[in-house]
Scaffold this active site. Structure first.
Site, PDB file in Angstrom:
ATOM      1  N   CYS A  10       0.125 -10.462  21.896  1.00 39.29           N
ATOM      2  CA  CYS A  10      -0.676  -9.226  21.914  1.00 39.29           C
ATOM      3  C   CYS A  10      -1.754  -9.290  20.827  1.00 39.29           C
ATOM      4  O   CYS A  10      -2.896  -8.877  21.051  1.00 39.29           O
ATOM      5  CB  CYS A  10       0.198  -7.998  21.701  1.00 39.29           C
ATOM      6  SG  CYS A  10       1.465  -7.752  22.957  1.00 39.29           S
ATOM      7  N   CYS A  37       4.067  -8.006  18.574  1.00 43.31           N
ATOM      8  CA  CYS A  37       3.958  -9.031  19.619  1.00 43.31           C
ATOM      9  C   CYS A  37       2.855 -10.037  19.292  1.00 43.31           C
ATOM     10  O   CYS A  37       1.679  -9.676  19.224  1.00 43.31           O
ATOM     11  CB  CYS A  37       3.690  -8.321  20.948  1.00 43.31           C
ATOM     12  SG  CYS A  37       3.070  -9.356  22.266  1.00 43.31           S
TER      13      CYS A  37
END
Length: 105
Positions: A33, A30
């Site tokens: 992230c 991600c």
């Protein structure tokens, strides 16, 4: 205090005790992230005495993510004395996260 990695097995022990815990639900693939990881490191240096920061890899720990309705990552949930009290989704600045935490201390 160092950021702790939490699994489905250790979630109750690490997060659902007393005090304030910021839990980052994330995955290694991600992009946002990855962007928020250094923000959390900085935040930990500033609030680590009063707030524990925990990370849950949703790929490895789907039970915890499902239990708290995590549909998008990163999702950050603030727990106060074991109860979820706030949730933010997506990349957040350090100041935005500090603002969220200040509402629960």
């Amino acid at each position: 205090m160092a950021i702790v990695n939490v699994s489905d097995n250790s979630f109750t022990n690490e997060v659902e005790g007393s005090g304030t815990v910021l839990v980052d639900f994330w995955a290694p693939w991600c992009g946002p992230c990855k962007m928020i990881a250094p923000v959390l490191e900085e935040l930990d240096k500033e609030v680590g005495e009063s707030v524990k920061i925990a990370k849950v890899n949703v790929d490895d720990n789907p039970e915890s993510a499902s239990r708290f309705g995590v549909m998008s990552i990163p999702t950050l949930i603030v727990f106060k004395d074991g109860q979820p009290v706030d949730k933010v989704v997506g990349f957040q600045s350090k100041d935005a996260l500090k603002n969220v935490l200040s509402r629960h201390q």
